[in-house]
Each structure stands twice: as C-alpha cells, then as structure tokens.
Scaffold this active site. Sequence first.
Site, PDB file in Angstrom:
ATOM      1  N   ARG A  95     -17.729  34.092   2.207  1.00  0.00           N
ATOM      2  CA  ARG A  95     -18.924  34.792   1.741  1.00  0.00           C
ATOM      3  C   ARG A  95     -18.614  36.284   1.650  1.00  0.00           C
ATOM      4  O   ARG A  95     -18.957  37.079   2.516  1.00  0.00           O
ATOM      5  CB  ARG A  95     -20.096  34.511   2.674  1.00  0.00           C
ATOM      6  N   GLN A 120     -19.353  35.833  -4.999  1.00  0.00           N
ATOM      7  CA  GLN A 120     -20.758  35.532  -5.264  1.00  0.00           C
ATOM      8  C   GLN A 120     -20.946  34.658  -6.500  1.00  0.00           C
ATOM      9  O   GLN A 120     -21.769  33.740  -6.504  1.00  0.00           O
ATOM     10  CB  GLN A 120     -21.552  36.831  -5.409  1.00  0.00           C
ATOM     11  N   ASP A 161     -20.269  30.943  -5.584  1.00  0.00           N
ATOM     12  CA  ASP A 161     -20.904  30.412  -4.367  1.00  0.00           C
ATOM     13  C   ASP A 161     -21.733  29.171  -4.668  1.00  0.00           C
ATOM     14  O   ASP A 161     -22.948  29.230  -4.864  1.00  0.00           O
ATOM     15  CB  ASP A 161     -21.770  31.500  -3.725  1.00  0.00           C
ATOM     16  N   SER A 198     -24.692  28.247  -2.209  1.00  0.00           N
ATOM     17  CA  SER A 198     -25.942  28.980  -2.413  1.00  0.00           C
ATOM     18  C   SER A 198     -26.690  28.480  -3.644  1.00  0.00           C
ATOM     19  O   SER A 198     -27.909  28.298  -3.600  1.00  0.00           O
ATOM     20  CB  SER A 198     -25.658  30.488  -2.554  1.00  0.00           C
ATOM     21  N   TYR A 247     -22.916  32.851   8.076  1.00  0.00           N
ATOM     22  CA  TYR A 247     -23.589  31.638   8.515  1.00  0.00           C
ATOM     23  C   TYR A 247     -24.024  31.801   9.969  1.00  0.00           C
ATOM     24  O   TYR A 247     -23.383  32.502  10.752  1.00  0.00           O
ATOM     25  CB  TYR A 247     -22.661  30.419   8.421  1.00  0.00           C
TER      26      TYR A 247
END
Length: 389
Positions: free
Chosen positions: A131, A136, A139, A142, A238
Amino acid sequence: MTTVLVPRERRSGETRVAATPETVKRLIARGARVWIEAEAGRAAGFSDAAFEEAGAEVFASSDSLERWRQADAVLAVQAPLLCSEGGDGGLEALPAGSLVLGLLDPYRNQALIDQLELGRVSSLALELLPRISRAQAMDVLSSQANIAGYKAVLLAAAALDRFFPMLMTAAGTVQPAKVVVLGAGVAGLQAVATARRLGAVVRVSDVRPAAREQVESLGARFIEPPQLEEAPGEAGGYAREAGAVFQEAQRQILAKQLEDADVVICTAQVPGRPAPLLITEAMLAGMRPGSVVVDLAVAQGGNCAASRAEADAWVGGVRVIGAGNLAATVPQHASALYARNLAALLEVVLKEGAIHIDPEDPLLDPCLLTHGGACRRPDLRPARQEATA
C-alpha cells in the site's frame, strides 16, 4: 511479442473477468498480443465480439490447453484450478518463465505455490501488493472492497424487516434503521457511505482510534475501542491482529451496541490471519429478532460465530448472511475496475513488448510470490511446512 492469455474463470460463483475490451486495447498498445477464451466475459456483460473488435483473439475452450502452453502471461481473477481441483491442466502446462497475475490466495493455497515452483512460473499475488502511492492504480483489494461494502448494505436493506430511512407518513413517523459497521477499512467506509445515503443512523467500530476522522466525515458515529496498552494499531495500511484480551474487551463494548442495532455489516480482516471473532452466539441472542448481519469476512472464518460461507443462518430470529465474494454479484463494474488494476500492474513489467521482472522493485518485491522456481515470501514458509508435516 508477449502473449497474454485471459482464461474463463472456472471457480464456483465467479462471474468476473480479468480483462475488458478497454484494457485489451491498452495492452495491445504496449506491444502485447491478447488471447481471450470464448465466453470469458459473458457473465460480466462483455461479448466475444466486443473483445475481437478491441483487437483480441478469441479462442474456443477446446483449444485451451494448447494456448496455455504458448502463453507468456496469464491474467486471472481467482487462482486457476489445478488438475487435482478439477482443472483442465492449463496451469501445469504453462512454460517456465511465464507469469501469472491474479488473486492467488497465497496464505491458503499451498498446492498452487508448489505447482508454480515446480513449473518455474513467476507469479504476482495481488493480495500482497504494497500500500504505497505508486500502487494505488493497481490496488485490487480496494477496488473490489468498495463494491463489496456497497453491495453488503443493499443486501441487508433487502433482507431487513423495516425501512432504512426515517419516513413521516399520515399514519405516523417511522424511525430510521440503526446500522453498526465493524471495521473502517475500504469496505467498511463504503458501507457507511451507502447506509448513510439510504438514511440509516450508523455507528462504526475499529481498533484504530485514527479511523475516527474518516468515520465522522461520512456522518457516522465512532465507537471507541478498548483503552488498553495492547491496542493493535496499524501496519502497512492494514489493521494488525488484536490480542485475546483486547478482543474480549471489544466484544463487551459491541454487545451493548448490537442490542440496539437493526443491521450489522462485518468487514474486519487481518491479512494472512483468521478474521477476528467479534460477534459470539450469545451476542446474537441479544439482538432484535428480524435484524440482519452481513459478514464479508466469512472466507477468513468470519467476524460472526454463526456465519457460513455463501449461505444464510438464523439464530433466534436474527438472519446472518455469509457473503464472501460480493464483488462477483456486480460483475460488470467489478471486472472493469479489476481489469484496469491488473493492466496497470502488467504495464510495469511489460517493456518494449516483452516481460521484464525486477525483483528489487519496491512495488513488485512484496507481491512477487514465486520467481525462478522459488517462493519469495519467507512468511509463507511456516504455513507450507505445517501443511506438509
């Protein structure tokens, strides 16, 4: 020229596809050739004709094994089935030096790791993607968790025995539903936003005090975690696993919240570990008959003691819905987002029409599961030795 293979997903309940006509065009523009198995995108609303128009070659399932033998890279949603699991032998036929990308379930899929090592196949497990800001656009967790959090609330609203919003009618006022969300990660925050849009009153529990700001920005109330020295906090983006004393204290706090709740959305998970047990049978017994629990963590054991994978359970009038793969119930948008994430990651290693993997790249290092005939994640070794003991 790199040949990218996109097989049809064969695991039960999986409706997503690892590429779309949009991402096929992206990969072809980077010098790749794309092969799509016939009807791979049908459940997600993408026709074979649309893939062909984008420049992909669609092949019949009867030719699947030969295509696997010639592939340089395989894009998958879930880990391809091994022969021992009822697969068609495609994974075993992959040539040495090829690459597999997907949600490979590395903490629980030891047989897959063994086969990838045996075949000297490199693999990028998207669950292990770091992360960091550079990751991004890739991901997957997500993008798919956003969908799951949204759909969980709709599922609960459909199952609940009352309205979500406050309604003022000639027959009197209907009070809004009370929703408790466990976990303020991506899925949890999307659940909060969706429940608020539907007019519910929302409370959120998370082990990280820092989550309060995000929760309150969405119009929900934050449930304070236990004030203990062993608070788990966060690591790598996390929540860390909480100890037994902390979890018991957390359950005591939640028990009072659940007595007044109409809906509970469970999203609390710890990578590589069983999901924390936050709702016991005794806590369910204290809930109002007709209330609903939706457990998104059921594949990791569940946050609720009564959760069953992809099934409903009834405990004293409370409906507990085990929903481990809700993203697959919104297959078109889930596939579109997943395919973009996957294409962005493949583009990192696809250079001048060929695959070049740099194991020292901070983006690739954590998620490069196997390479050169070896598993590169030492933290998975104890699990493998335990499984074969």
